[in-house]
Design a protein around this motif. Structure first.
Motif, PDB file in Angstrom:
ATOM      1  N   UNK A   1      21.205  62.389  27.016  1.00  0.00           N
ATOM      2  CA  UNK A   1      22.588  62.356  27.481  1.00  0.00           C
ATOM      3  C   UNK A   1      23.514  62.136  26.285  1.00  0.00           C
ATOM      4  N   UNK A   2      24.810  62.265  26.540  1.00  0.00           N
ATOM      5  CA  UNK A   2      25.788  62.002  25.481  1.00  0.00           C
ATOM      6  C   UNK A   2      25.631  60.578  24.962  1.00  0.00           C
ATOM      7  N   UNK A   3      25.464  59.624  25.865  1.00  0.00           N
ATOM      8  CA  UNK A   3      25.266  58.239  25.432  1.00  0.00           C
ATOM      9  C   UNK A   3      24.018  58.121  24.565  1.00  0.00           C
ATOM     10  N   UNK A   4      22.968  58.881  24.891  1.00  0.00           N
ATOM     11  CA  UNK A   4      21.752  58.864  24.103  1.00  0.00           C
ATOM     12  C   UNK A   4      21.976  59.365  22.692  1.00  0.00           C
ATOM     13  N   UNK A   5      22.719  60.448  22.539  1.00  0.00           N
ATOM     14  CA  UNK A   5      23.039  60.950  21.205  1.00  0.00           C
ATOM     15  C   UNK A   5      23.779  59.884  20.400  1.00  0.00           C
ATOM     16  N   UNK A  40      27.565  54.929  15.120  1.00  0.00           N
ATOM     17  CA  UNK A  40      27.434  53.587  15.695  1.00  0.00           C
ATOM     18  C   UNK A  40      28.772  52.936  16.011  1.00  0.00           C
ATOM     19  N   UNK A  41      29.837  53.314  15.292  1.00  0.00           N
ATOM     20  CA  UNK A  41      31.157  52.751  15.604  1.00  0.00           C
ATOM     21  C   UNK A  41      31.610  53.197  16.992  1.00  0.00           C
ATOM     22  N   UNK A  42      31.396  54.468  17.310  1.00  0.00           N
ATOM     23  CA  UNK A  42      31.732  54.954  18.649  1.00  0.00           C
ATOM     24  C   UNK A  42      30.839  54.290  19.689  1.00  0.00           C
ATOM     25  N   UNK A  43      29.572  54.105  19.354  1.00  0.00           N
ATOM     26  CA  UNK A  43      28.658  53.424  20.272  1.00  0.00           C
ATOM     27  C   UNK A  43      29.162  52.022  20.599  1.00  0.00           C
TER      28      UNK A  43
END
Length: 306
Positions: free
Chosen positions: A45-49, A57-60
């Motif tokens: 998924x997008x979250x997985x990417x 990681x900043x976006x995460x």
């Protein structure tokens, strides 16, 4: 561009490990190669990417702070313009304002799956929050003037385009940037936030933003470490507007001769670039070129007085 997009989509279908490798080979040096033995038979998924690629990681972290990981994992389909860590300088702190960071993350997300070959020059797309995003198609694809570095990474619930800039207006950027939090607060309390969110008459603003330390030195009379309400001068709105130009000047655009430029306050500041250093009224810009959706912020270590 279409050939590159097609190629990258082909890589994306091979799984997360090869996706990261493709990012490296297309010139995104910030990405860390993944062990190909970890690649999965289907796209994550997008979250997985976002979670698996270190350079995002900043976006995460921002998505986690805003409580949006589940949305990016199970919702969609979405198109996400994902900023590289290295493009977010100075770094933001998502914990400073959860509401604002949620808005900023949603500003990078568009409903529906839009691949690079479906984008056209001058097109606008509506994100989940904030103003429409402006697309440019030329030598590179851009979104709000941020270059798409790696397009068309397929995900189970949409597509990810990696971009070279955080997409945020000047007020939201300042709110989430530790060195600018007092400036952002004063702007809001003075009722100037709407003026600093828009592009103005000349397609953008230049903001010389004093750091927290500079504002404390100028206004914190009792040395409490805070600018309290009774320490804010009655002409704070004029002082703040004196830090804003109604034109965009990146550091490299500033004239090499001393040049007077009108401010939103109405009087001029003098800007100059010499040996790679930009000054405003003789004060050095300490951190130049913090690009935002509606212009640019330059950090300064003093408060300008009209």
């Amino acid at each position: 561009m279409i050939d590159l997009a097609t190629s990258l989509r082909r890589w994306g279908r091979l799984g997360l490990g090869l996706f990261a490798l493709a990012l490296v080979t297309t010139g995104c040096d910030a990405f860390i190669d993944q062990d190909q033995s970890d690649s999965a038979p289907s796209s994550p998924t997008i979250a997985g990417y976002v979670q698996e690629v270190p350079a995002l990681s900043a976006l995460e972290g921002a998505a986690a702070e805003a409580g949006l990981v589940k949305t990016l994992d199970t919702g969609g389909p979405f198109t996400v313009f994902a900023p590289l860590n290295d493009s977010i300088s100075p770094a933001i702190d998502p914990s400073l304002n959860r509401q604002v960071v949620g808005k900023v993350v949603r500003h990078h997300v568009v409903n529906g799956e839009v691949t690079s070959d479906q984008l056209s020059d001058g097109q606008t797309v509506s994100p989940l929050a904030g103003e429409d995003l402006r697309i440019g198609v030329g030598e590179n694809v851009t979104v709000n003037q941020a270059t798409v570095l790696t397009p068309d990474a397929n995900a189970e619930n949409g597509v990810v385009h990696v971009v070279g800039k955080l997409l945020a207006d000047a007020v939201d950027r300042a709110t989430l940037t530790p060195r600018f939090t007092i400036f952002a607060r004063l702007v809001k309390e003075a009722g100037l936030a709407p003026a600093l969110r828009v592009s103005g008459d000349n397609d953008g603003r230049t903001i010389f933003a004093p750091t927290n330390e500079a504002l404390l030195a100028a206004l914190d009379e009792d040395d409490s470490g805070e600018v309290e309400s009774d320490e804010i001068p009655p002409n704070a709105d004029e002082i703040l507007q004196y830090h804003v130009l109604d034109s965009v000047f990146l550091a490299g655009d500033v004239p090499t001769s001393a040049t007077d430029i009108p401010t939103l306050e109405g009087t001029d500041v003098t800007v100059q670039r010499s040996n790679g250093t930009v000054t405003v009224n003789g004060n050095e810009v300490s951190v130049p070129n913090v690009e935002v959706d509606n212009g640019v912020i330059h950090s300064i270590d003093t408060v300008l007085m009209p």
